[in-house]
Scaffold this motif. Structure first.
Motif, short mmCIF file in Angstrom:
data_model
loop_
_atom_site.label_atom_id
_atom_site.label_comp_id
_atom_site.label_asym_id
_atom_site.label_seq_id
_atom_site.Cartn_x
_atom_site.Cartn_y
_atom_site.Cartn_z
N ARG A 4 40.37 -5.47 24.46
CA ARG A 4 41.13 -4.52 23.65
C ARG A 4 40.40 -3.20 23.47
NH1 ARG A 4 41.11 -6.60 17.39
NH2 ARG A 4 39.20 -5.54 16.84
N ASN A 5 39.12 -3.16 23.76
CA ASN A 5 38.34 -1.92 23.66
C ASN A 5 37.98 -1.34 25.01
OD1 ASN A 5 38.25 -2.02 20.81
ND2 ASN A 5 36.65 -3.57 20.94
N GLY A 6 38.57 -1.90 26.06
CA GLY A 6 38.25 -1.45 27.42
C GLY A 6 39.12 -0.29 27.86
N PRO A 7 39.26 -0.13 29.16
CA PRO A 7 40.10 0.94 29.70
C PRO A 7 41.58 0.73 29.34
CG PRO A 7 39.17 -0.39 31.47
CD PRO A 7 38.61 -0.90 30.20
N VAL A 8 42.39 1.72 29.59
CA VAL A 8 43.80 1.71 29.20
C VAL A 8 44.52 0.47 29.73
CG1 VAL A 8 46.00 2.92 29.47
CG2 VAL A 8 43.93 4.20 29.02
N GLU A 9 44.24 0.07 30.96
CA GLU A 9 44.91 -1.11 31.53
C GLU A 9 44.58 -2.36 30.74
OE1 GLU A 9 43.08 1.02 33.33
OE2 GLU A 9 44.58 1.99 34.60
N ASP A 10 43.32 -2.50 30.33
CA ASP A 10 42.92 -3.67 29.54
C ASP A 10 43.54 -3.64 28.15
OD1 ASP A 10 41.50 -4.95 31.48
OD2 ASP A 10 39.53 -4.69 30.56
N LYS A 11 43.61 -2.48 27.54
CA LYS A 11 44.24 -2.37 26.22
C LYS A 11 45.71 -2.76 26.30
CE LYS A 11 41.24 1.23 24.42
NZ LYS A 11 41.13 2.62 23.99
N PHE A 12 46.39 -2.30 27.34
CA PHE A 12 47.80 -2.66 27.57
C PHE A 12 47.92 -4.18 27.75
CE2 PHE A 12 51.43 -3.27 30.45
CZ PHE A 12 52.41 -2.53 29.82
N GLY A 13 47.05 -4.74 28.58
CA GLY A 13 47.06 -6.18 28.81
C GLY A 13 46.80 -6.96 27.54
N TYR A 14 45.81 -6.52 26.77
CA TYR A 14 45.48 -7.20 25.51
C TYR A 14 46.65 -7.18 24.55
CZ TYR A 14 43.27 -8.29 21.08
OH TYR A 14 42.98 -8.86 19.87
N ARG A 15 47.26 -6.00 24.40
CA ARG A 15 48.36 -5.85 23.44
C ARG A 15 49.51 -6.79 23.77
NH1 ARG A 15 50.36 -0.07 22.82
NH2 ARG A 15 48.58 -0.01 21.42
N TYR A 16 49.94 -6.82 25.01
CA TYR A 16 51.13 -7.60 25.34
C TYR A 16 50.84 -9.06 25.62
CZ TYR A 16 53.37 -3.21 24.87
OH TYR A 16 53.82 -2.03 24.33
N TRP A 17 49.64 -9.41 26.08
CA TRP A 17 49.28 -10.81 26.22
C TRP A 17 49.25 -11.44 24.83
CZ3 TRP A 17 45.85 -14.33 24.41
CH2 TRP A 17 45.63 -15.50 25.15
N THR A 18 48.61 -10.75 23.89
CA THR A 18 48.51 -11.25 22.51
C THR A 18 49.89 -11.34 21.87
OG1 THR A 18 46.31 -10.30 22.34
CG2 THR A 18 47.39 -10.90 20.29
N ARG A 19 50.73 -10.34 22.12
CA ARG A 19 52.09 -10.37 21.56
C ARG A 19 52.85 -11.59 22.08
NH1 ARG A 19 55.44 -4.96 21.47
NH2 ARG A 19 53.74 -4.47 20.04
N GLY A 20 52.71 -11.90 23.37
CA GLY A 20 53.36 -13.09 23.94
C GLY A 20 52.84 -14.37 23.31
N TRP A 21 51.52 -14.44 23.10
CA TRP A 21 50.92 -15.62 22.47
C TRP A 21 51.47 -15.80 21.06
CZ3 TRP A 21 48.21 -17.38 18.37
CH2 TRP A 21 47.51 -18.58 18.52
N VAL A 22 51.55 -14.72 20.30
CA VAL A 22 52.04 -14.79 18.92
C VAL A 22 53.53 -15.16 18.90
CG1 VAL A 22 52.51 -13.40 16.86
CG2 VAL A 22 50.29 -13.26 17.99
N MET A 23 54.30 -14.62 19.83
CA MET A 23 55.73 -14.97 19.91
C MET A 23 55.90 -16.47 20.16
SD MET A 23 57.18 -11.74 22.12
CE MET A 23 58.73 -12.53 22.49
N ALA A 24 55.09 -17.02 21.05
CA ALA A 24 55.17 -18.46 21.35
C ALA A 24 54.77 -19.29 20.13
CB ALA A 24 54.29 -18.80 22.54
N ARG A 25 53.72 -18.87 19.43
CA ARG A 25 53.28 -19.58 18.23
C ARG A 25 54.36 -19.53 17.16
NH1 ARG A 25 48.76 -17.09 14.69
NH2 ARG A 25 50.58 -15.86 14.17
N SER A 26 54.96 -18.38 16.96
CA SER A 26 56.02 -18.23 15.95
C SER A 26 57.22 -19.11 16.29
CB SER A 26 56.45 -16.78 15.84
OG SER A 26 55.38 -15.99 15.40
N ALA A 27 57.59 -19.15 17.56
CA ALA A 27 58.71 -19.99 17.98
C ALA A 27 58.40 -21.46 17.76
CB ALA A 27 59.05 -19.72 19.44
#
Length: 68
Positions: free
Chosen positions: A32-55
């Motif tokens: 999440r503190n890396g280059p733009v590509e990693d920040k993008f990956g972190y944001r949406y990978w984590t969002r997917g994980w949270v969506m699955a947990r919530s479901a």
């Protein structure tokens, strides 16, 4: 990695699959503190994980004797 809608959906699905496999949320392969590509990956990978947990939490029925 291109930062577009296809990558977004792919990362969401990666996060959901990680949750299904029992991986903790901090197992994200992106920095999440890396280059733009990693920040993008972190944001949406984590969002997917949270969506699955919530479901998964929403799918569990509440115990009948739970106080209201």
């Amino acid at each position: 990695m291109e930062l577009n809608r296809q990558a977004f959906n792919s990362l969401l699905n990666e996060g959901k699959a990680a949750f299904a496999a029992g991986d903790p949320s901090d197992a994200c392969p992106y920095d999440r503190n890396g280059p733009v590509e990693d920040k993008f990956g972190y944001r949406y990978w984590t969002r997917g994980w949270v969506m699955a947990r919530s479901a998964a939490e929403a799918a569990q029925p509440e115990p009948a004797d739970a106080p209201v």
